[in-house]
Design a protein around this motif. Structure first.
Motif, mmCIF file in Angstrom:
data_model
loop_
_atom_site.group_PDB
_atom_site.id
_atom_site.type_symbol
_atom_site.label_atom_id
_atom_site.label_comp_id
_atom_site.label_asym_id
_atom_site.label_seq_id
_atom_site.Cartn_x
_atom_site.Cartn_y
_atom_site.Cartn_z
ATOM 1 N N THR A 33 0.727 -1.189 0.096
ATOM 2 C CA THR A 33 -0.079 0.038 -0.167
ATOM 3 C C THR A 33 0.982 1.194 -0.023
ATOM 4 O O THR A 33 0.707 2.247 -0.783
ATOM 5 C CB THR A 33 -1.070 -0.027 1.141
ATOM 6 O OG1 THR A 33 -1.964 -0.880 1.031
ATOM 7 C CG2 THR A 33 -1.529 1.353 1.290
ATOM 8 N N GLU A 34 1.888 1.325 0.853
ATOM 9 C CA GLU A 34 2.666 2.605 1.096
ATOM 10 C C GLU A 34 3.511 2.754 -0.343
ATOM 11 O O GLU A 34 3.780 3.754 -0.842
ATOM 12 C CB GLU A 34 3.761 2.210 2.312
ATOM 13 C CG GLU A 34 2.927 2.603 3.476
ATOM 14 C CD GLU A 34 3.817 2.481 4.743
ATOM 15 O OE1 GLU A 34 4.941 2.611 4.441
ATOM 16 O OE2 GLU A 34 3.354 2.343 5.941
ATOM 17 N N ARG A 35 4.169 1.435 -0.876
ATOM 18 C CA ARG A 35 5.016 1.709 -2.010
ATOM 19 C C ARG A 35 4.257 1.665 -3.165
ATOM 20 O O ARG A 35 4.558 2.743 -4.152
ATOM 21 C CB ARG A 35 5.567 0.217 -2.192
ATOM 22 C CG ARG A 35 6.959 0.394 -3.149
ATOM 23 C CD ARG A 35 7.457 -1.166 -3.069
ATOM 24 N NE ARG A 35 6.518 -2.077 -3.964
ATOM 25 C CZ ARG A 35 6.297 -3.417 -3.709
ATOM 26 N NH1 ARG A 35 7.273 -3.847 -2.928
ATOM 27 N NH2 ARG A 35 5.638 -4.306 -4.320
ATOM 28 N N ASP A 36 3.095 1.308 -3.614
ATOM 29 C CA ASP A 36 2.468 1.040 -4.867
ATOM 30 C C ASP A 36 1.179 2.123 -4.870
ATOM 31 O O ASP A 36 0.822 2.686 -6.051
ATOM 32 C CB ASP A 36 2.298 -0.158 -5.305
ATOM 33 C CG ASP A 36 3.605 -0.779 -5.496
ATOM 34 O OD1 ASP A 36 4.443 -0.188 -5.720
ATOM 35 O OD2 ASP A 36 3.539 -2.285 -5.503
ATOM 36 N N LEU A 37 0.297 2.182 -4.079
ATOM 37 C CA LEU A 37 -0.824 2.703 -3.985
ATOM 38 C C LEU A 37 -1.032 4.179 -3.604
ATOM 39 O O LEU A 37 -1.909 4.976 -4.102
ATOM 40 C CB LEU A 37 -1.826 2.253 -3.160
ATOM 41 C CG LEU A 37 -1.941 0.306 -3.265
ATOM 42 C CD1 LEU A 37 -3.219 -0.236 -2.381
ATOM 43 C CD2 LEU A 37 -2.278 0.056 -4.795
ATOM 44 N N LEU A 38 -0.096 4.872 -3.008
ATOM 45 C CA LEU A 38 -0.300 6.089 -2.594
ATOM 46 C C LEU A 38 -0.165 6.947 -4.039
ATOM 47 O O LEU A 38 -1.012 8.270 -3.747
ATOM 48 C CB LEU A 38 0.987 6.417 -1.731
ATOM 49 C CG LEU A 38 0.897 5.917 -0.110
ATOM 50 C CD1 LEU A 38 1.988 6.521 0.654
ATOM 51 C CD2 LEU A 38 -0.465 5.820 0.267
ATOM 52 N N GLY A 39 0.619 6.572 -5.019
ATOM 53 C CA GLY A 39 0.576 7.385 -6.269
ATOM 54 C C GLY A 39 -0.812 7.463 -6.702
ATOM 55 O O GLY A 39 -1.104 8.764 -7.290
ATOM 56 N N PHE A 40 -1.605 6.443 -6.756
ATOM 57 C CA PHE A 40 -2.964 6.402 -7.164
ATOM 58 C C PHE A 40 -3.664 7.358 -6.517
ATOM 59 O O PHE A 40 -4.724 7.933 -7.037
ATOM 60 C CB PHE A 40 -3.438 4.900 -7.315
ATOM 61 C CG PHE A 40 -2.853 3.972 -8.124
ATOM 62 C CD1 PHE A 40 -2.427 4.249 -9.341
ATOM 63 C CD2 PHE A 40 -2.603 2.820 -7.606
ATOM 64 C CE1 PHE A 40 -1.824 3.457 -10.047
ATOM 65 C CE2 PHE A 40 -2.006 1.840 -8.373
ATOM 66 C CZ PHE A 40 -1.575 2.040 -9.555
ATOM 67 N N VAL A 41 -3.684 7.518 -5.253
ATOM 68 C CA VAL A 41 -4.393 8.303 -4.165
ATOM 69 C C VAL A 41 -4.005 9.632 -4.750
ATOM 70 O O VAL A 41 -5.011 10.774 -4.745
ATOM 71 C CB VAL A 41 -3.979 8.241 -2.859
ATOM 72 C CG1 VAL A 41 -4.556 9.084 -2.063
ATOM 73 C CG2 VAL A 41 -4.301 6.763 -2.251
ATOM 74 N N ASN A 42 -2.777 9.990 -5.070
ATOM 75 C CA ASN A 42 -2.432 11.568 -5.497
ATOM 76 C C ASN A 42 -3.024 12.053 -6.833
ATOM 77 O O ASN A 42 -3.535 12.880 -7.184
ATOM 78 C CB ASN A 42 -0.797 11.519 -5.645
ATOM 79 C CG ASN A 42 -0.238 11.760 -4.209
ATOM 80 O OD1 ASN A 42 -1.010 11.915 -3.206
ATOM 81 N ND2 ASN A 42 0.854 11.197 -4.123
ATOM 82 N N VAL A 43 -3.190 10.636 -7.546
ATOM 83 C CA VAL A 43 -3.808 11.049 -9.228
ATOM 84 C C VAL A 43 -5.185 11.356 -9.041
ATOM 85 O O VAL A 43 -5.703 12.155 -9.523
ATOM 86 C CB VAL A 43 -3.450 9.675 -9.994
ATOM 87 C CG1 VAL A 43 -4.357 9.996 -11.215
ATOM 88 C CG2 VAL A 43 -2.058 9.656 -10.283
ATOM 89 N N PHE A 44 -5.876 10.492 -8.299
ATOM 90 C CA PHE A 44 -7.315 10.655 -7.871
ATOM 91 C C PHE A 44 -7.536 11.996 -7.333
ATOM 92 O O PHE A 44 -8.775 12.485 -7.773
ATOM 93 C CB PHE A 44 -8.073 9.605 -7.306
ATOM 94 C CG PHE A 44 -7.969 8.199 -7.836
ATOM 95 C CD1 PHE A 44 -8.454 7.987 -9.355
ATOM 96 C CD2 PHE A 44 -7.502 7.058 -7.406
ATOM 97 C CE1 PHE A 44 -8.250 6.806 -9.938
ATOM 98 C CE2 PHE A 44 -7.530 5.820 -8.115
ATOM 99 C CZ PHE A 44 -7.817 5.670 -9.278
#
Length: 304
Positions: A33-44
């Protein structure tokens, strides 16, 4: 596959992808989650308004899965978008549904200082649906703070909650009732802080408050979520008072719903001479919330 779909520009697809992010986080766990998903949160978070609202609702799950408050604190800026905007009331209603999900997403200090003020501002919204929905949904956040290990947050958060129960504005006394929705998860906290205030509202001079309380108790008992409630002394007292309230005949179905609660042989004798006199000035001083707050409004003690 998910990363490939992120290339899609269709808003409906982005909304679906944002909606799925919480479940994906549950499956993948903290490290990924920390490594791969936070970027998606920023995009959304920089996408269209609908996508932003969707990711706001998913954020609490992601934050809880991360378990790293330092890395999740930047998301507090996302949460701030829930207030100070000129959104239409339906959007604000969405925010009022979302804000309560942030309970225990952060430590008590962060919740009290950064999230609770946002939640409370929605409790003073000019639209009743938004206001009442927010009051109900922040119930677990109130419980988190009132049962905090830090006495400061216990005392201050209870003082704020009690100001709703004693507000000169009956609308906020109704809000207090909804704030109690989840406090029954902790029987000790309920009895220590909330029970007495709920009982006094059974004697409220405003019929709408008493009806709100009757509906609240009826739904509470009907759910069978808390078996001990039916035998709780305060709930029995409230039921006894409301059963004898002749002005509640229009909601006799609710009173009939109390049949599972043991009645008292006589109406409880309690001191109900406390005037509803709280102008909620502590709340305004603590969090600088003044819009729609009673403050120093003039009122008649005979017309609360």
């Amino acid at each position: 596959c998910y990363m490939k779909m992120m290339e899609e520009r269709d808003e409906k697809i982005k909304i679906s992808l944002a909606s799925a992010l919480g479940e994906i986080s549950n499956i993948l766990g903290k490290e990924i989650t920390e490594r791969d998903l936070l970027g998606f949160v920023n995009v959304f978070s920089t996408s269209t308004k609908e996508v932003q609202i969707k990711i706001l609702g998913i954020l609490p799950t992601i934050i809880k899965n991360m378990g790293n408050e330092d890395k999740s604190k930047p998301f507090l800026e996302n949460i701030k978008m829930m207030i100070g905007s000129n959104e239409k009331w339906r959007k604000r209603l969405e925010y009022s549904k979302i804000i309560g999900r942030y309970h225990h997403a952060y430590a008590d200090e962060t919740i009290y200082k950064r999230v609770f003020p946002i939640a409370l501002s929605l409790c003073f919204d000019g639209t009743s649906k938004v206001r009442l929905k927010a009051a109900k949904n922040i119930s677990q956040m109130v419980l988190q703070l009132v049962s905090s290990e830090k006495v400061e947050y216990q005392e201050k958060s209870w003082k704020i909650a009690k100001s709703f129960a004693k507000s000169i504005n009956y609308n906020y006394r109704q809000s207090f009732i909804l704030m109690c929705t989840d406090v029954f998860l902790n029987e000790e906290v309920y009895k220590k802080y909330f029970a007495e205030c709920l009982l006094k509202l059974a004697y409220d001079k405003v019929i709408n408050v008493r009806i709100s309380l009757a509906k609240f108790i009826y739904k509470l008992v009907k759910k069978n979520k808390y078996e001990w409630i039916k035998k709780d002394e305060t709930i029995r007292k409230i039921a006894t008072v409301l059963r004898k309230d002749v002005t509640l005949t229009e909601v006799s179905k609710l009173i009939e719903g109390f049949k599972e609660i043991e009645d008292l042989e006589s109406e409880p004798l309690i001191n109900v001479n406390d005037e509803f006199d709280d102008n909620m000035t502590f709340l305004s001083k603590e969090f600088a919330i003044t819009k729609n707050v009673p403050l120093n409004s003039k009122h008649s003690k005979n017309k609360n």
